[in-house]
Every structure is written in structure tokens, then in C-alpha cells.
Enzyme design. Structure first.
Site, PDB file in Angstrom:
ATOM      1  N   GLU A  39       4.177  -0.167  -6.470  1.00 49.91           N
ATOM      2  CA  GLU A  39       5.217  -0.469  -7.447  1.00 49.91           C
ATOM      3  C   GLU A  39       4.494  -0.923  -8.719  1.00 49.91           C
ATOM      4  O   GLU A  39       3.659  -1.832  -8.651  1.00 49.91           O
ATOM      5  CB  GLU A  39       6.135  -1.586  -6.932  1.00 49.91           C
ATOM      6  CG  GLU A  39       7.245  -1.839  -7.916  1.00 49.91           C
ATOM      7  CD  GLU A  39       8.230  -2.933  -7.496  1.00 49.91           C
ATOM      8  OE1 GLU A  39       8.103  -3.475  -6.392  1.00 49.91           O
ATOM      9  OE2 GLU A  39       9.106  -3.245  -8.326  1.00 49.91           O
ATOM     10  N   ARG A 265      -1.308  -6.342   7.128  1.00 49.60           N
ATOM     11  CA  ARG A 265      -1.881  -6.509   5.791  1.00 49.60           C
ATOM     12  C   ARG A 265      -3.284  -7.084   5.875  1.00 49.60           C
ATOM     13  O   ARG A 265      -3.622  -7.784   6.828  1.00 49.60           O
ATOM     14  CB  ARG A 265      -1.052  -7.511   4.976  1.00 49.60           C
ATOM     15  CG  ARG A 265       0.367  -7.153   4.755  1.00 49.60           C
ATOM     16  CD  ARG A 265       1.067  -8.295   4.034  1.00 49.60           C
ATOM     17  NE  ARG A 265       0.899  -8.218   2.594  1.00 49.60           N
ATOM     18  CZ  ARG A 265       1.709  -7.512   1.798  1.00 49.60           C
ATOM     19  NH1 ARG A 265       2.725  -6.860   2.293  1.00 49.60           N
ATOM     20  NH2 ARG A 265       1.488  -7.474   0.496  1.00 49.60           N
ATOM     21  N   LYS A 275       1.819 -10.290  -4.988  1.00 48.02           N
ATOM     22  CA  LYS A 275       1.879  -9.945  -6.404  1.00 48.02           C
ATOM     23  C   LYS A 275       2.634 -11.005  -7.207  1.00 48.02           C
ATOM     24  O   LYS A 275       2.259 -11.311  -8.332  1.00 48.02           O
ATOM     25  CB  LYS A 275       2.529  -8.570  -6.575  1.00 48.02           C
ATOM     26  CG  LYS A 275       1.552  -7.575  -7.191  1.00 48.02           C
ATOM     27  CD  LYS A 275       2.200  -6.278  -7.544  1.00 48.02           C
ATOM     28  CE  LYS A 275       2.258  -5.344  -6.365  1.00 48.02           C
ATOM     29  NZ  LYS A 275       3.034  -4.130  -6.643  1.00 48.02           N
TER      30      LYS A 275
HETATM   31  P1  ATP Z   1       4.923  -7.170  -3.389  1.00 50.62           P
HETATM   32  O1  ATP Z   1       4.033  -8.368  -3.136  1.00 50.62           O
HETATM   33  O2  ATP Z   1       5.534  -7.107  -4.749  1.00 50.62           O
HETATM   34  O3  ATP Z   1       5.797  -6.708  -2.253  1.00 50.62           O
HETATM   35  P2  ATP Z   1       3.047  -5.242  -2.586  1.00 50.62           P
HETATM   36  O4  ATP Z   1       1.749  -5.978  -2.600  1.00 50.62           O
HETATM   37  O5  ATP Z   1       3.702  -4.855  -1.334  1.00 50.62           O
HETATM   38  O6  ATP Z   1       3.981  -5.994  -3.540  1.00 50.62           O
HETATM   39  P3  ATP Z   1       3.287  -2.539  -3.517  1.00 50.62           P
HETATM   40  O7  ATP Z   1       2.992  -2.038  -4.876  1.00 50.62           O
HETATM   41  O8  ATP Z   1       4.643  -2.384  -2.962  1.00 50.62           O
HETATM   42  O9  ATP Z   1       2.853  -4.026  -3.537  1.00 50.62           O
HETATM   43  O10 ATP Z   1       2.200  -2.003  -2.506  1.00 50.62           O
HETATM   44  C1  ATP Z   1       1.798  -0.662  -2.413  1.00 50.62           C
HETATM   45  C2  ATP Z   1       1.278  -0.419  -1.027  1.00 50.62           C
HETATM   46  O11 ATP Z   1       0.183  -1.281  -0.739  1.00 50.62           O
HETATM   47  C3  ATP Z   1       2.334  -0.697   0.012  1.00 50.62           C
HETATM   48  O12 ATP Z   1       2.343   0.360   0.937  1.00 50.62           O
HETATM   49  C4  ATP Z   1       1.891  -1.974   0.649  1.00 50.62           C
HETATM   50  O13 ATP Z   1       2.292  -2.022   1.986  1.00 50.62           O
HETATM   51  C5  ATP Z   1       0.375  -1.919   0.495  1.00 50.62           C
HETATM   52  N1  ATP Z   1      -0.197  -3.270   0.486  1.00 50.62           N
HETATM   53  C6  ATP Z   1       0.131  -4.281  -0.331  1.00 50.62           C
HETATM   54  N2  ATP Z   1      -0.551  -5.394  -0.026  1.00 50.62           N
HETATM   55  C7  ATP Z   1      -1.352  -5.084   1.014  1.00 50.62           C
HETATM   56  C8  ATP Z   1      -2.309  -5.816   1.800  1.00 50.62           C
HETATM   57  N3  ATP Z   1      -2.573  -7.106   1.564  1.00 50.62           N
HETATM   58  N4  ATP Z   1      -2.937  -5.158   2.806  1.00 50.62           N
HETATM   59  C9  ATP Z   1      -2.689  -3.864   3.028  1.00 50.62           C
HETATM   60  N5  ATP Z   1      -1.808  -3.123   2.337  1.00 50.62           N
HETATM   61  C10 ATP Z   1      -1.137  -3.714   1.337  1.00 50.62           C
END
Ligand code: ATP
Ligand code: MG
Length: 561
Positions: A39, A265, A275
């Protein structure tokens, strides 16, 4: 059977890759199509790198494809700046997505038609309840929800209201479109989830064309289907959304049947990867920006000099599973050292300078000595380092009253100057306050290159920079941004910030070859650590960021007393 890359012993094995192997074997797919769906509401961080390496890695290993798709369904928080930064960071990390990126907003028209499809099939309705009321009606984990009074509107009435929502007739939040599933479902995500909301906001790509936007749940799986994604990989918090993902795919006339798989994660100690929290650090001025070298963002890590290979290595080693784990920040730093130890060229730099004068070296003369660029890689050769009568050494390499195990300089002690000569300390000159301001030494001209013809040994080797040729620099030493391993666990993350996360040293002395250093490419300052030139450097005023320290065995000895 033909062997794919993933069959080799070194290829990672995990349940997602096993599933893909099975899907290929059973003929469900020929090759996998994955996607990375950021996003654009912030910069990418090291947690995203895990998802990136998984999605792009799988496509590469199985001869499939990975798409970059921006999940741009919430214009209130999304910006063009973030789209550009995400693309830059992905390229830097070493990945490519072919011709062009996809956007959920490319499908707004299609998604709108599919919403109408659900309404016509009496599977969606317009609700007038406020967000607050919807929450109250939703029930809890132990109690079923209650139907909205608007749940039984006819498809005709719903189509009319939905069209008027999209025409801009109603203010933000006045109405939503909800799926009509089951308010008593055990899974709360199936209790008539919201599919569309009204938002009169300018979208970075579609401008003011739309004033209703699909939710993540409605946009995501359908975008996957449009793009022919076979395996939609996401983090565990979406596990409970999978039944909704499947329900929508089943009830819409989509061309493909993507499936969702979850993994846990990446979490790191002393680090926040939410984020929302990172936005707070930037907007609250707690860091200098998204690319502050203390940030866990790819832009921050890059600015600190962390090589992309170390990030790929680290997230690869962290493995794919469904169990919650928090990895020590030290493990990441070890990966960085491992890569830089092999790739980084060595240079000499003095962080806290003390003048050393060689009394028996001829006044006004100088010479050039050969220095090895990387002891582990002969192919990068040697360079010339100027040497003269006056040098800078680390203040910490001299002790007036040294303990036995201190193998550096002290009164009457002899050490090797790296790549140069043996020197013996004759006298420490002090100022009126008793501070040591200069060392008077002698050198042995017979020891050029660092060994004595008479076979005598010295225990210590120290680095140095010729005073007449030194470049002045600012050097920034970074520690972890947070003091506590689990920031925010006792309240506000801001309270857990490390007040000493950066130490700025000025008047540091560099050997002249460092004038050619390139932004972002870390070099090893001998005996000190890995450092990279900061992009904010102006001509003649170098600024170096410490990427990571070397392990300091002296520090440990001292700590033991
Ligand atoms: P928010 O904290 O706003 O939900 P997000 O970190 O999930 O944001 P996105 O831009 O939706 O951010 O993430 C893009 C992709 O990265 C998604 O598929 C998410 O699952 C993955 N992602 C985000 N954070 C992690 C993490 N710490 N470890 C592994 N994958 C991640
Ligand atoms: Mg997310």
C-alpha cells in the site's frame, strides 16, 4: 522428471513452496504467479523485504512471474512520493517486475461492476448505519451480531443507492456497501463485511473520478484474479480473512481462482515495523525522515550502507513459517558484517584524532606506501597511502599508564603503524589542563612495510592518517533507535526511543583515497567498522555513516576488568 531450480539442495523448503510443487505436479498450475502488494502509504521496510524475497524468489525458482501491485484503495493516506520510493527500493533490492507496475486502481471500473453483480444477486446491500453502529451490531467472538435494519433492501433499491453513492450525492461515512453473508458467522470477517465506503478525496492516480473506494477485502482477491495470480501470499493477520477471500471469488464471475496462503511476519528486537508507528516517527520529527539511517526502512538501510545482499540473505535465513518469532537485531548485524567482510574495501580513518610526531623523520618530506584494499580479495589490488612526519592516530590507541594486555602505544612502547613502520613513543605532551595533546615518537626506518630485519616483534598494529594529506570529515555513529528490545510493549514507543542512538563526530581524519568514496557503498575503516558516504555530503565536506561496527574484543576485555 525435469528438475526445476527449486529442487536443488540449496533451495529453501517451506510449506508454501511445497504447496506450489504439489500444484504443479497435480496440474492445477503450470507455473506460479505471485504478487507483492504494497500500500503506497509509507516506505518499504525490512519486513516487506521478507515478503518481496518470498514472492519474487518463488517466481524465479519456479520459472513463474511476480507482479508488483500497488494496493492503492485508500487515497486518504496514499501519495505519489511513496509509489516512486517503493519502486526505487525494489530495484535497489534487486528485483524487477517487467514492463510496468499494476495498481488496484486500474480495476476500479471492474470492481464497481462486480459490486453491482453482488447487489443484483442479493449478496450485497447499502447500509446507512454509521461506522460506530456497524461496530455495535457486529457482536463479539462469543456473541453473534445483529442484522442491520437496512439489510433487506431490494436489489433495485440497493443499485439505486449505490449509484448515488458513486455519484457523490452523500457525504463521507453516510453509507457503505456491505456483503450480505451471515451476521451470526463464527468468523467475524463474514458478518457482512464492508466492501465500499464513501471518501471524497483526491486519489494519486484517479484524481476525483471516484468518491467511493473498495476496501482491502473487496479489492485484493479480485485484483489477484484479474492478474492471474495463483498463490496470493500474505502475513498471518489475514488468515481469518481467507474465508471472505474465497467467498468473494466464488460469488463473482472472475476468470481465475487464486488462493491465499499465510506466513508469519518478520519481527526484530529493538525495532518497530508497523507503518503507522514509522509514520509517527517521521511526522513527529523523531528521525530526520523515512531514510534516516536508524530507520528499518530499505531507504534508511541503504543510506547507512547496508548492502542489498545482506538483506536478502537475512530475510531468506529467517525462514517461512506460521509461528510467531522475534529475531535479534544482532543477527541482522551479523549478516551485514558477513557480506561486507567479503565485499568492502579497507581504508584508514581516525575518528578521535591525536597527533603523533615522528621526531627522527625528515621535516617536510613524505612518501607513499602500498596498502592492501581487501585481504580477502586480491583482485581489488593495492593503493598508495601517503606517510609523513606528522600523523593522526586514535586517541584511544595511547594510554599513559597502560595495563599489561594493552598492546598499543604507551610511554616507551613500540607498535607497528599499519602498512608503514614501527614507532616507539618517547613522550606524551600535555596542555595546561593535563590533557594529552601530542605524542613525540621515533621510527625505525629499517621496518618499512611493517617488519623488522632483526626479527623483533611488536604485539600491536594501529591505523593512522598522514596529517599533511588528511581529509576532514564528519562521522555519525549509530546505535539502535530503541533502547528496549520490544518497543512500545509498556505504552508509547516514543518513551522507548534511545536518546543516544546517534553520536556525531566532527574533525575526523580520513586517508585521501576516501575522497573517492561512493555514496552508499560501504568501506571498512580498519579496526573501526563499516562506513558509507552519506548522500547529503557536499563537495569537500564528507559525511560518513557507520553501517555496523566490527566486534570490539578490547571492549569486552575492558568490561571484564
Ligand atoms: P500496515 O502496517 O499499514 O498494515 P503493512 O506493513 O502490512 O502495512 P503493506 O503495504 O500492506 O504494509 O504490505 C505489503 C506486503 O508486505 C503485505 O503482503 C504484507 O503482508 C507484507 N508485510 C508487511 N510487513 C511485513 C513483515 N513484517 N514481515 C513480512 N511481510 C510483511
Ligand atoms: Mg497491510
Amino acid at each position: 522428471m525435469s528438475e526445476t531450480k527449486s529442487d536443488s539442495a540449496a533451495a529453501p523448503r517451506d510449506y508454501i513452496r511445497e504447496t506450489i510443487r504439489d500444484d504443479i505436479a497435480s496440474g492445477r498450475i503450470k507455473t506460479p504467479v505471485t504478487r507483492f502488494p504494497p500500500e503506497p502509504n509509507g516506505y518499504l521496510h525490512i519486513g516487506h523485504a521478507k515478503s518481496i524475497c518470498l514472492n519474487f524468489g518463488i517466481a524465479e525458482e519456479f520459472g513463474g512471474r511476480c507482479k508488483l501491485r500497488f494496493d492503492d484503495t485508500n487515497p486518504a493516506k496514499e501519495e505519489r512520493e511513496f509509489i516512486d520510493a517503493i519502486e526505487d527500493d525494489l530495484h535497489w533490492l534487486g528485483f524487477d517486475w517487467g514492463a510496468k507496475a499494476c495498481f488496484a486502481s486500474d480495476y476500479f471500473e471492474q470492481l464497481y461492476d462486480w459490486a453491482r453483480h453482488l447487489i443484483s444477486a442479493a449478496l450485497a446491500y447499502v447500509d446507512d448505519l454509521s461506522a460506530e453502529e456497524i461496530r455495535e451490531h457486529r457482536g463479539t467472538l462469543t456473541e453473534p451480531g445483529r442484522n442491520s435494519p437496512h439489510r433487506d433492501r431490494t436489489p433495485e433499491e440497493n443499485l439505486d443507492l449505490f449509484a448515488r453513492m458513486s455519484d457523490g450525492e452523500f457525504p463521507d461515512g453516510a453509507r457503505v456497501l456491505r456483503a450480505k453473508i451471515d451476521m451470526a458467522a463464527g468468523n467475524i470477517n463474514l458478518r457482512d463485511p464492508v466492501l465500499y465506503r464513501i471518501l471524497h478525496a483526491d486519489h494519486p492516480r484517479t484524481g476525483d473520478v471516484w468518491c467511493i473506494y473498495p476496501t482491502y477485502d473487496f479489492a485484493h482477491g479480485q485484483s489477484d484474479a484479474i492478474e492471474g495470480v495463483t498463490h496470493s501470499l500474505c502475513t498471518l493477520e489475514f488468515e481469518d480473512h481467507r474465508p471472505l477471500y474465497d467467498w468473494l471469488i466464488e460469488n463473482l464471475p472472475v476468470q481465475a481462482r487464486p488462493r491465499q496462503y499465510e506466513f508469519s511476519r518478520l519481527n526484530l528486537t529493538h525495532t518497530v515495523l508497523s507503518k503507522r508507528a514509522l509514520v509517527g516517527l517521521v511526522e513527529g520529527g523523531h528521525v530526520s525522515g523515512w531514510d534516516d539511517p536508524r530507520m528499518p526502512t530499505l531507504a534508511g538501510l541503504r543510506r547507512r550502507g547496508v548492502p542489498p545482499a545482506a538483506i536478502r540473505d537475512f530475510v531468506g535465513r529467517s525462514g517461512i513459517s506460521k509461528s510467531h518469532a522475534v529475531i535479534e537485531l544482532a543477527a541482522f548485524e551479523a549478516c551485514i558484517r558477513e557480506v561486507l567482510n567479503i565485499t568492502a574495501e579497507r581504508r584508514m580513518a581516525v575518528l578521535r584524532p591525536l597527533k603523533l610526531v615522528i621526531e627522527n623523520y625528515p621535516q617536510g618530506e613524505s612518501e607513499e606506501l602500498d596498502a592492501v584494499n581487501n585481504p580477502g580479495d586480491e583482485s581489488v589490488g593495492t593503493r598508495k597511502v601517503p606517510f609523513g612526519r606528522e600523523l593522526w592516530i586514535e586517541a584511544g590507541d595511547f594510554m599513559e599508564d597502560p595495563p599489561k594486555k594493552f598492546f598499543r602505544l604507551g610511554p616507551g612502547r613500540e607498535v607497528r603503524l599499519r602498512f608503514a613502520y614501527f614507532v616507539t613513543c618517547r613522550e606524551a605532551v600535555k596542555d595546561a589542563d593535563g590533557n594529552i595533546v601530542e605524542l613525540r615518537c621515533s621510527y625505525d626506518p629499517q621496518t618499512r612495510g611493517g617488519s623488522a630485519p632483526d626479527g623483533r616483534k611488536v604485539k600491536g598494529t594501529i591505523h593512522w592518517v598522514s596529517a599533511a594529506h588528511a581529509l576532514d570529515a564528519e562521522i555519525r555513529l549509530y546505535g539502535s533507535l530503541f533502547e528496549t528490545p520490544d518497543p512500545g510493549s509498556n505504552g508509547d514507543i516514543i518513551d522507548d526511543l534511545n536518546p543516544n542512538s546517534v553520536e556525531v563526530l566532527s574533525g575526523c581524519k580520513l586517508e585521501p583515497a576516501l575522497g573517492e568514496a561512493k555514496v552508499g557503498a560501504a568501506v571498512q575503516f580498519e579496526r573501526t567498522g563499516y562506513f558509507a558516504l552519506d548522500p547529503g555530503t557536499t563537495p569537500g565536506k564528507p559525511i560518513f555513516n557507520r553501517t555496523v561496527s566490527l566486534r570490539d574484543s578490547w571492549g569486552k576485555i575492558k568490561a571484564k576488568g
